[in-house]
Design an enzyme around this catalytic site. Structure first.
Site, PDB file in Angstrom:
ATOM      1  N   GLU A   1      36.134  -0.449  33.290  1.00  0.00           N
ATOM      2  CA  GLU A   1      37.457  -1.061  33.454  1.00  0.00           C
ATOM      3  C   GLU A   1      38.430  -0.536  32.397  1.00  0.00           C
ATOM      4  O   GLU A   1      38.051  -0.331  31.248  1.00  0.00           O
ATOM      5  CB  GLU A   1      37.354  -2.587  33.342  1.00  0.00           C
ATOM      6  CG  GLU A   1      36.504  -3.196  34.452  1.00  0.00           C
ATOM      7  CD  GLU A   1      36.637  -4.716  34.544  1.00  0.00           C
ATOM      8  OE1 GLU A   1      36.520  -5.241  35.657  1.00  0.00           O
ATOM      9  OE2 GLU A   1      36.859  -5.367  33.496  1.00  0.00           O
TER      10      GLU A   1
ATOM     11  N   ARG B   1      26.861  -3.791  36.914  1.00  0.00           N
ATOM     12  CA  ARG B   1      26.388  -4.438  38.132  1.00  0.00           C
ATOM     13  C   ARG B   1      27.276  -4.010  39.289  1.00  0.00           C
ATOM     14  O   ARG B   1      28.278  -3.348  39.077  1.00  0.00           O
ATOM     15  CB  ARG B   1      26.503  -5.952  37.970  1.00  0.00           C
ATOM     16  CG  ARG B   1      27.932  -6.313  37.553  1.00  0.00           C
ATOM     17  CD  ARG B   1      28.236  -7.765  37.602  1.00  0.00           C
ATOM     18  NE  ARG B   1      29.405  -8.102  36.820  1.00  0.00           N
ATOM     19  CZ  ARG B   1      30.666  -8.021  37.238  1.00  0.00           C
ATOM     20  NH1 ARG B   1      30.931  -7.634  38.462  1.00  0.00           N
ATOM     21  NH2 ARG B   1      31.681  -8.332  36.448  1.00  0.00           N
TER      22      ARG B   1
END
Lengths: 80, 456
Positions: free
Chosen positions: B275, B293
């Site tokens: 991110e 994940r």
């Protein structure tokens, strides 16, 4: 003397404490006034206070901390 | 592949999604279910259901010992953690492996390393990934802080070195304000945490949230391009897109290459996401964190690349090499996902469970609805409010938005309040259509523009 019920307004997970390491909102045997916070119900990760709609002495919880409850389920009883 | 059966240690729409990937691969599915989820769609679709405890997640989906024991006793070869719950719990990943099963995700050590914010920032920096400019360690004096702030530029954020959870964060706009606030912040930090040390970090104003999808097999690493997730309420994403609009090709390549460099630095295995904050005015991007994940918004990437991310992560966990090279990842068109939550926009997004009495799912070119719902299902009150994700793909963003408006109009969930109407309003909003959004867009927009329809 009569017994009055304190019920959950919502379905969810009932907590007797504001956080895991805090004391309970109400200890067993304490008196409860109308409007007192007696616990929290977690509904979809949202925490809602449960306030007493009846008053009385010697509160007895029928539900454990962090237990699933249904709307209308009796959480605790007091003597009035 | 050395996996023949998968234990799904999650619930809701992602359990349904994992089930679908397992079927594609011809694998047997055992579904973990709390007492409240025995009648869930995921449970209905599974070959076998194992009850793992009472409804509260702390006593079921979050109980490592119980989940691992149930998985082992089910005879499954592998455990898929989904997202949330134990998905980024390194001890859980280790316990699954110690019990003789494959964990569908990275190693416990990789989860531990990347889950530690300070360590992850260090690893990112070492891999050449830009991080938000700030102090490398704690600053103890105003002189140090002033020198650093002059170098990185105002506004800057001051936060307690020992703190967390946003406590004690102050934003200052010039040296005079810094001189006023620094001693106060230091004093408060000492009072609250017993440590007056502070960090200083540049504030990226008007930042957009972009993130890069990764896949790795421990030796080879590819990206599957980026997503744009700036529309957030209370730091929760509500609408995601792929690709991120308004990035030129050179910037996109640099952004995605930086994520691959980070994956290579830790020999990443499985699916993951890096991110970033992106400043559209300077065209700079800055590392935030790595999610180790599958993410909620993975379908928008699947729609533009044609890659089944969930099936791929299972195959990698089963010992297969990454099944494609970087030049075989070819994005096409544009995709948008709307999170449909059981929340009432007219009551400040209060979440509420209920029974779905009727359900109409939109059909059409490029339309996908990942959901936990079926008609007659009683949505339980114990878990998060995500009911489903409406995902729409089109050859370009305008066509995608057009198809999205049609699809939203065709989605009908009867019996409980949902956020469908919020998405209808967003899909018609001029700023959203033009892509003039950032992470601070949605909350003021809700206050200013959004008049929710009254509940039926």
């Amino acid at each position: 003397m009569s017994t009055l019920d304190l019920v959950s307004p919502l379905p969810g997970t009932f907590y007797r404490r504001p956080s895991p390491d805090s004391p309970p909102f109400k200890d067993d045997g304490e008196a409860v006034a109308v409007g007192d916070v007696i616990g929290l119900v977690e509904v979809m990760k949202n925490f809602q206070e449960v306030t007493a709609e009846v008053a009385g002495d010697g509160v007895r919880f029928l539900v454990e901390d962090a237990e699933a409850v249904m709307a209308g389920q009796v959480l605790a009883q007091v003597d009035a | 592949m050395s996996i023949a059966s998968v234990f799904i240690a999650n619930r809701g729409e992602i359990a349904v999604r994992i089930n679908r990937a397992c079927r594609e691969l011809g694998l047997r599915v055992v579904q973990a279910a709390s007492a409240a989820d025995l009648d869930s769609l995921a449970a209905r679709l599974a070959d076998e259901v194992v009850e793992i405890g009472p409804p509260p997640a702390a006593k079921s989906y979050l109980d490592i010992e119980r989940v691992v024991a149930a998985a082992r006793d089910s005879g499954c070869d592998a455990v898929h953690p989904g997202y949330g719950f134990l998905a980024e719990n390194a001890d859980f990943a280790d316990a699954v492996v110690a019990a003789g099963m494959r964990f569908i995700g990275p190693s416990g050590d990789a989860i531990r390393l990347l889950g530690d914010k300070v360590e992850a920032r260090r690893v990112a920096q070492a891999a050449g990934v830009p991080v938000v400019p700030g102090s490398d360690g704690r600053l103890d004096t105003l002189e140090e802080a002033t020198a650093l702030a002059a170098q990185i530029g105002y506004p800057v954020m001051i936060k307690a070195a020992a703190g967390g959870g946003g406590r004690g964060i102050r934003i200052v706009h010039d040296a005079a304000e810094l001189a006023r606030q620094f001693p106060q912040a230091s004093g408060e930090a000492r009072a609250a945490f017993g440590d007056g040390g502070l960090y200083v970090e540049k504030v990226i104003e008007h930042a957009r949230h972009v993130e890069v999808q990764l896949l790795g097999d421990g030796e080879r690493f590819v990206h599957c391009y980026e997503r744009e997730c700036s529309l957030q309420r209370r730091r929760q994403k509500v609408w995601e897109e792929a690709p991120a609009f308004g990035l030129d090709q050179a910037l996109r390549e640099r952004l995605c290459a930086s994520a691959v460099a980070l994956a290579a630095a830790v020999h990443y295995r499985g699916a993951g996401t890096v991110e970033y904050l992106y400043d559209p005015r300077t065209h700079e991007f800055y590392f935030i964190e790595v999610n180790t994940r599958i993410q909620v918004e993975h379908p928008v990437t699947e729609m533009i690349t044609g890659i089944d991310l969930v099936a791929t992560m299972i195959r990698i966990a089963g010992g297969e090499p990454l099944p494609f090279a970087q030049d075989q990842v070819r994005p096409a068109g544009h995709a948008i996902e709307c999170r449909i939550n059981a929340e009432d926009p007219a009551r400040n997004f209060m979440p509420g469970p209920g029974t779905v009495t009727a359900l109409t799912v939109p059909q059409g070119e490029g339309v996908r609805f990942d959901t936990l719902l079926y008609a007659g299902y009683a949505v339980p009150p114990f878990y998060d409010s995500l009911l489903g994700k409406l995902i729409v793909h089109g050859p370009d963003r305008d066509t995608c938005l057009e198809r999205l408006r049609d699809a939203l109009a065709g989605l009908d969930i009867v019996g409980l309040a949902t956020t469908r109407g919020l998405h209808e309003a967003l899909a018609r909003d001029a700023d959203v259509i033009a892509g003039r959004t950032d992470t601070r867009f949605l909350e003021p927009w809700l206050a200013r523009e959004f008049v929710p329809a009254a509940a039926p």
